[in-house]
Design an enzyme around this catalytic site. Structure first.
Site, short mmCIF file in Angstrom:
data_model
loop_
_atom_site.label_atom_id
_atom_site.label_comp_id
_atom_site.label_asym_id
_atom_site.label_seq_id
_atom_site.Cartn_x
_atom_site.Cartn_y
_atom_site.Cartn_z
N GLU A 36 -13.56 -67.06 33.58
CA GLU A 36 -13.54 -65.88 32.70
C GLU A 36 -12.90 -64.68 33.42
OE1 GLU A 36 -17.53 -65.31 31.27
OE2 GLU A 36 -17.47 -67.16 30.09
N ARG A 94 6.24 -66.59 17.85
CA ARG A 94 7.08 -67.53 17.09
C ARG A 94 6.32 -68.22 15.95
NH1 ARG A 94 9.81 -70.59 22.08
NH2 ARG A 94 7.84 -69.90 23.02
N GLN A 95 4.98 -68.19 16.03
CA GLN A 95 4.21 -68.75 14.90
C GLN A 95 3.88 -67.59 13.96
OE1 GLN A 95 3.64 -72.01 14.36
NE2 GLN A 95 2.45 -71.77 12.50
N ASP A 167 22.66 -69.49 18.17
CA ASP A 167 22.16 -69.75 16.82
C ASP A 167 22.73 -68.69 15.87
OD1 ASP A 167 20.67 -70.53 14.69
OD2 ASP A 167 18.71 -70.08 15.58
N LYS A 190 22.53 -74.05 15.21
CA LYS A 190 21.43 -74.86 15.75
C LYS A 190 20.47 -75.23 14.63
CE LYS A 190 17.88 -73.15 18.40
NZ LYS A 190 17.21 -72.60 19.59
N GLY A 223 14.63 -74.62 28.00
CA GLY A 223 16.02 -74.59 28.44
C GLY A 223 16.94 -75.47 27.61
N GLY A 224 16.37 -76.25 26.69
CA GLY A 224 17.18 -77.18 25.89
C GLY A 224 18.31 -76.49 25.14
N THR A 225 18.03 -75.33 24.58
CA THR A 225 19.05 -74.61 23.80
C THR A 225 20.23 -74.22 24.69
OG1 THR A 225 17.34 -73.76 22.33
CG2 THR A 225 19.44 -72.56 22.36
C1 R5P Z 1 14.67 -69.95 19.15
O1 R5P Z 1 15.11 -69.79 18.04
C2 R5P Z 1 14.82 -68.98 20.27
O2 R5P Z 1 15.71 -67.95 19.99
C3 R5P Z 1 15.24 -69.70 21.53
O3 R5P Z 1 16.56 -70.17 21.37
C4 R5P Z 1 14.33 -70.85 21.82
O4 R5P Z 1 12.99 -70.43 21.80
C5 R5P Z 1 14.65 -71.44 23.17
O5 R5P Z 1 13.84 -72.54 23.39
P1 R5P Z 1 14.27 -73.66 24.40
O6 R5P Z 1 14.62 -73.01 25.70
O7 R5P Z 1 13.06 -74.54 24.50
O8 R5P Z 1 15.44 -74.39 23.81
#
Ligand code: R5P
Length: 293
Positions: A36, A94-95, A167, A190, A223-225
């Site tokens: 805690e 994001r949610q 995106d 994307k 980092g996938g994006t």
């Molecule tokens: C999503 O729309 C955000 O703008 C970021 O592109 C996203 O959160 C990046 O996530 P990740 O690094 O897992 O691809």
């Protein structure tokens, strides 16, 4: 106004105090053996407007949210008049809607909780979507650190670089960077599968052959994006590829994967303190706090 140094953003809060001249209130904190959190304000806030600077990035975003709530409660009990939460990275942003049946709206739950502890308003940086504020129980504002990130690259000699958003929906980010860099701007496309989380990227009508390209995003998580975008840019023959993000969460081996994909440098802000946080949000936040004193 006084600036309370949240444990997660101590250095940033101290920079804000130095820039604004507002007195800094240190915070003693510890985690009890059972996990805690404990916080104690080490200065008077009686009769003051206060700004609590506390990011809520991983690790421990839930714990950091609770520290923020406890500091707000302590400030109000200590006689603070108005409490502004300065939360550079707002966890759960994001949610911001029910994407699938059965879900909740996590960011609204967070805001309700913060309101209950005495927070009167919120200042954040590059929230993923302002839609998140729609049902907030207090005034909330987001400011953009993209011009500061672009300026970092100007200082490094990359004026005129191509500003890319990974995106289409975030093209406004590339445009903000373009205003500082003075070169071209564009975007990839994307699509994300809501069930698997898998994304697909495409580059219709984009040509960056021979260009220095900086990918700008609000968040880097896995980092996938960025890895996907960098591969496309390298295939197109970009001369240099960099990436800049406001919130460099860099979960797991994200940093290595991004560098392995041919990105020459990753630049983030002190929204998420760490090895890539090379740009401070202090000037931006100080400007905002001065304006609302
Ligand atoms: C999503 O729309 C955000 O703008 C970021 O592109 C996203 O959160 C990046 O996530 P990740 O690094 O897992 O691809």
């Amino acid at each position: 106004m006084k600036v309370i140094s949240g444990p997660a953003s101590k250095e940033l809060a101290e920079k804000v105090s130095a820039l604004t001249g507002y007195e800094n209130v240190p915070v003693a904190f510890k985690v009890f053996p059972d996990g805690e959190s404990y916080v104690r304000l080490e200065g008077s806030v009686q009769g003051e407007n206060v700004a609590i600077v506390q990011t809520t990035c991983p690790p421990m975003q839930d714990g950091r949210l609770f520290q923020l709530a406890f500091m707000a409660d302590a400030a109000k009990r200590g006689g603070a008049v108005k409490v502004t939460a300065v939360v550079p990275y707002l966890a759960y942003a994001r949610q911001d809607k029910m994407f699938l049946a059965g879900e909740g709206v996590s960011v609204e739950t967070v805001a309700q909780m913060l309101k209950a502890t005495g927070i009167d308003e919120l200042l954040t940086v590059n929230i993923h979507s302002e839609h998140a504020f729609k049902e907030f129980p207090f005034p909330a504002k987001t400011v953009s650190a993209i011009p500061l990130l672009a300026e970092y690259f100007v200082q490094k000699g990359f004026r005129g670089a191509f500003a890319l958003s990974p995106d289409k929906g975030a093209m406004y980010i590339a445009k903000q960077a373009q205003e500082v860099l003075g070169g071209e701007a564009g975007h990839l496309d994307k699509q994300r599968d809501r069930y698997t989380g898998q994304t697909k990227q495409a580059a219709e009508g984009l040509n960056v052959k021979g260009q220095s390209v900086i990918i700008f995003d609000d968040i880097i998580s896995t980092g996938g994006t960025i890895v996907g975008a960098a591969k496309i840019l390298r295939e197109q023959g970009a001369k240099h590829v960099f990436c800049a993000c406001v919130h460099g969460l860099l979960i797991g081996d994200a940093k290595k994967r991004i560098l392995d994909a041919g990105v020459e440098e990753i630049v983030g802000t002190d929204s998420v303190p760490g090895s890539v946080s090379k740009v401070s949000l202090a000037p931006l936040l100080s400007q905002e706090l001065r304006a609302q004193k």
